[in-house]
Design a protein around this motif. Sequence first.
Motif, PDB file in Angstrom:
ATOM      1  N   ALA A   1     -25.574  26.034  -9.597  1.00 17.28           N
ATOM      2  CA  ALA A   1     -24.275  25.690 -10.178  1.00 17.28           C
ATOM      3  C   ALA A   1     -24.446  25.167 -11.604  1.00 17.28           C
ATOM      4  O   ALA A   1     -23.664  25.513 -12.496  1.00 17.28           O
ATOM      5  N   GLU A   2     -25.453  24.356 -11.836  1.00 19.48           N
ATOM      6  CA  GLU A   2     -25.722  23.838 -13.188  1.00 19.48           C
ATOM      7  C   GLU A   2     -26.098  24.978 -14.138  1.00 19.48           C
ATOM      8  O   GLU A   2     -25.658  25.002 -15.277  1.00 19.48           O
ATOM      9  N   ALA A   3     -26.924  25.904 -13.651  1.00 18.50           N
ATOM     10  CA  ALA A   3     -27.342  27.036 -14.483  1.00 18.50           C
ATOM     11  C   ALA A   3     -26.150  27.929 -14.819  1.00 18.50           C
ATOM     12  O   ALA A   3     -26.015  28.406 -15.947  1.00 18.50           O
ATOM     13  N   GLU A   4     -25.277  28.127 -13.844  1.00 20.93           N
ATOM     14  CA  GLU A   4     -24.090  28.958 -14.063  1.00 20.93           C
ATOM     15  C   GLU A   4     -23.142  28.287 -15.043  1.00 20.93           C
ATOM     16  O   GLU A   4     -22.536  28.940 -15.887  1.00 20.93           O
ATOM     17  N   ARG A   5     -23.029  26.966 -14.939  1.00 23.08           N
ATOM     18  CA  ARG A   5     -22.144  26.223 -15.829  1.00 23.08           C
ATOM     19  C   ARG A   5     -22.641  26.252 -17.276  1.00 23.08           C
ATOM     20  O   ARG A   5     -21.870  26.321 -18.210  1.00 23.08           O
ATOM     21  N   SER A   6     -23.955  26.218 -17.460  1.00 25.72           N
ATOM     22  CA  SER A   6     -24.496  26.207 -18.817  1.00 25.72           C
ATOM     23  C   SER A   6     -24.718  27.614 -19.367  1.00 25.72           C
ATOM     24  O   SER A   6     -24.898  27.769 -20.566  1.00 25.72           O
ATOM     25  N   ALA A   7     -24.672  28.642 -18.538  1.00 23.30           N
ATOM     26  CA  ALA A   7     -24.900  30.015 -18.996  1.00 23.30           C
ATOM     27  C   ALA A   7     -23.846  30.491 -19.993  1.00 23.30           C
ATOM     28  O   ALA A   7     -24.194  31.071 -21.009  1.00 23.30           O
ATOM     29  N   PRO A   8     -22.537  30.282 -19.772  1.00 29.65           N
ATOM     30  CA  PRO A   8     -21.562  30.737 -20.772  1.00 29.65           C
ATOM     31  C   PRO A   8     -21.756  30.080 -22.128  1.00 29.65           C
ATOM     32  O   PRO A   8     -21.550  30.706 -23.150  1.00 29.65           O
ATOM     33  N   ALA A   9     -22.187  28.834 -22.154  1.00 29.33           N
ATOM     34  CA  ALA A   9     -22.417  28.160 -23.434  1.00 29.33           C
ATOM     35  C   ALA A   9     -23.548  28.840 -24.198  1.00 29.33           C
ATOM     36  O   ALA A   9     -23.499  28.973 -25.410  1.00 29.33           O
ATOM     37  N   ARG A  10     -24.572  29.281 -23.492  1.00 29.74           N
ATOM     38  CA  ARG A  10     -25.682  29.984 -24.137  1.00 29.74           C
ATOM     39  C   ARG A  10     -25.214  31.318 -24.700  1.00 29.74           C
ATOM     40  O   ARG A  10     -25.632  31.727 -25.764  1.00 29.74           O
ATOM     41  N   ASP A  11     -24.325  32.038 -23.969  1.00 31.46           N
ATOM     42  CA  ASP A  11     -23.832  33.319 -24.447  1.00 31.46           C
ATOM     43  C   ASP A  11     -23.031  33.142 -25.734  1.00 31.46           C
ATOM     44  O   ASP A  11     -23.122  33.945 -26.646  1.00 31.46           O
ATOM     45  N   VAL A  12     -22.244  32.098 -25.825  1.00 34.65           N
ATOM     46  CA  VAL A  12     -21.452  31.849 -27.028  1.00 34.65           C
ATOM     47  C   VAL A  12     -22.383  31.576 -28.205  1.00 34.65           C
ATOM     48  O   VAL A  12     -22.188  32.098 -29.295  1.00 34.65           O
ATOM     49  N   GLU A  13     -23.421  30.766 -27.980  1.00 29.31           N
ATOM     50  CA  GLU A  13     -24.356  30.458 -29.059  1.00 29.31           C
ATOM     51  C   GLU A  13     -25.067  31.714 -29.549  1.00 29.31           C
ATOM     52  O   GLU A  13     -25.203  31.923 -30.733  1.00 29.31           O
ATOM     53  N   SER A  14     -25.506  32.573 -28.620  1.00 32.08           N
ATOM     54  CA  SER A  14     -26.240  33.764 -29.023  1.00 32.08           C
ATOM     55  C   SER A  14     -25.328  34.772 -29.719  1.00 32.08           C
ATOM     56  O   SER A  14     -25.776  35.527 -30.565  1.00 32.08           O
ATOM     57  N   SER A  15     -24.034  34.773 -29.375  1.00 33.21           N
ATOM     58  CA  SER A  15     -23.131  35.724 -30.022  1.00 33.21           C
ATOM     59  C   SER A  15     -22.778  35.294 -31.442  1.00 33.21           C
ATOM     60  O   SER A  15     -22.365  36.109 -32.238  1.00 33.21           O
ATOM     61  N   THR A  16     -22.922  34.013 -31.787  1.00 30.00           N
ATOM     62  CA  THR A  16     -22.601  33.566 -33.134  1.00 30.00           C
ATOM     63  C   THR A  16     -23.768  33.741 -34.093  1.00 30.00           C
ATOM     64  O   THR A  16     -23.573  33.705 -35.298  1.00 30.00           O
ATOM     65  N   GLU A  17     -24.958  33.939 -33.594  1.00 37.89           N
ATOM     66  CA  GLU A  17     -26.119  34.074 -34.470  1.00 37.89           C
ATOM     67  C   GLU A  17     -26.016  35.251 -35.429  1.00 37.89           C
ATOM     68  O   GLU A  17     -26.272  35.091 -36.612  1.00 37.89           O
ATOM     69  N   PRO A  18     -25.608  36.446 -34.988  1.00 39.41           N
ATOM     70  CA  PRO A  18     -25.510  37.549 -35.951  1.00 39.41           C
ATOM     71  C   PRO A  18     -24.482  37.279 -37.042  1.00 39.41           C
ATOM     72  O   PRO A  18     -24.664  37.684 -38.175  1.00 39.41           O
ATOM     73  N   LEU A  19     -23.392  36.555 -36.719  1.00 34.98           N
ATOM     74  CA  LEU A  19     -22.402  36.245 -37.742  1.00 34.98           C
ATOM     75  C   LEU A  19     -22.998  35.354 -38.817  1.00 34.98           C
ATOM     76  O   LEU A  19     -22.726  35.548 -40.003  1.00 34.98           O
ATOM     77  N   GLU A  20     -23.805  34.389 -38.411  1.00 33.18           N
ATOM     78  CA  GLU A  20     -24.429  33.505 -39.382  1.00 33.18           C
ATOM     79  C   GLU A  20     -25.398  34.277 -40.267  1.00 33.18           C
ATOM     80  O   GLU A  20     -25.465  34.040 -41.463  1.00 33.18           O
ATOM     81  N   GLU A  21     -26.131  35.217 -39.663  1.00 29.10           N
ATOM     82  CA  GLU A  21     -27.071  36.013 -40.456  1.00 29.10           C
ATOM     83  C   GLU A  21     -26.325  36.862 -41.483  1.00 29.10           C
ATOM     84  O   GLU A  21     -26.740  36.976 -42.620  1.00 29.10           O
ATOM     85  N   LYS A  22     -25.193  37.443 -41.067  1.00 30.67           N
ATOM     86  CA  LYS A  22     -24.388  38.256 -41.979  1.00 30.67           C
ATOM     87  C   LYS A  22     -23.864  37.414 -43.131  1.00 30.67           C
ATOM     88  O   LYS A  22     -23.860  37.841 -44.273  1.00 30.67           O
ATOM     89  N   ARG A  23     -23.435  36.198 -42.814  1.00 33.36           N
ATOM     90  CA  ARG A  23     -22.908  35.305 -43.827  1.00 33.36           C
ATOM     91  C   ARG A  23     -23.974  34.990 -44.875  1.00 33.36           C
ATOM     92  O   ARG A  23     -23.695  34.948 -46.060  1.00 33.36           O
ATOM     93  N   HIS A  24     -25.218  34.782 -44.440  1.00 34.36           N
ATOM     94  CA  HIS A  24     -26.285  34.440 -45.372  1.00 34.36           C
ATOM     95  C   HIS A  24     -26.689  35.654 -46.225  1.00 34.36           C
ATOM     96  O   HIS A  24     -27.075  35.505 -47.371  1.00 34.36           O
ATOM     97  N   THR A  25     -26.627  36.839 -45.661  1.00 30.11           N
ATOM     98  CA  THR A  25     -27.035  38.023 -46.412  1.00 30.11           C
ATOM     99  C   THR A  25     -25.983  38.441 -47.429  1.00 30.11           C
ATOM    100  O   THR A  25     -26.292  39.042 -48.445  1.00 30.11           O
ATOM    101  N   GLN A  26     -24.687  38.132 -47.164  1.00 30.17           N
ATOM    102  CA  GLN A  26     -23.624  38.501 -48.075  1.00 30.17           C
ATOM    103  C   GLN A  26     -23.570  37.610 -49.301  1.00 30.17           C
ATOM    104  O   GLN A  26     -23.124  38.014 -50.344  1.00 30.17           O
ATOM    105  N   SER A  27     -23.983  36.389 -49.196  1.00 24.74           N
ATOM    106  CA  SER A  27     -23.853  35.466 -50.332  1.00 24.74           C
ATOM    107  C   SER A  27     -24.994  35.556 -51.297  1.00 24.74           C
ATOM    108  O   SER A  27     -25.798  36.301 -51.430  1.00 24.74           O
TER     109      SER A  27
END
Length: 126
Positions: free
Chosen positions: A100-126
């Motif tokens: 239950a703890e792993a399931e509860r923390s799993a969506p938070a990990r997915d959100v973090e991993s999905s934002t990483e490419p956006l941050e990389e794009k932001r750094h490459t554009q500037s």
Amino acid sequence: MVQHELPADARARTGVPVRTCVGCRKRELATDLLRVVVAGSGPEGSLVTPDLRRRLPGRGAWIHPDPECLSLAERRRAFGRALRVSGPLDISAVGLRVAAEAERSAPARDVESSTEPLEEKRHTQS
């Protein structure tokens, strides 16, 4: 006796108990670990149950609420030694809580991993 280095945040906060995970053997703050105790006997052996409020009587063992640490503890038979219990142990309640703890923390990990490419794009554009 070998002294182990404490995590940086554990050293910063004094007065907070530090415990060792019976699965991975790493020392962490007690607030980051799940306490388990023997709550009685069942048909499959001594019943090991999570102590969410950390108030149940008896000897306790500490584990990260992580399936990997749980499988390590099972494989090493660490619960029996830490709780000083002989015979078979029924850790199904602990497994359910860890899942239950792993399931509860799993969506938070997915959100973090999905934002990483956006941050990389932001750094490459500037």
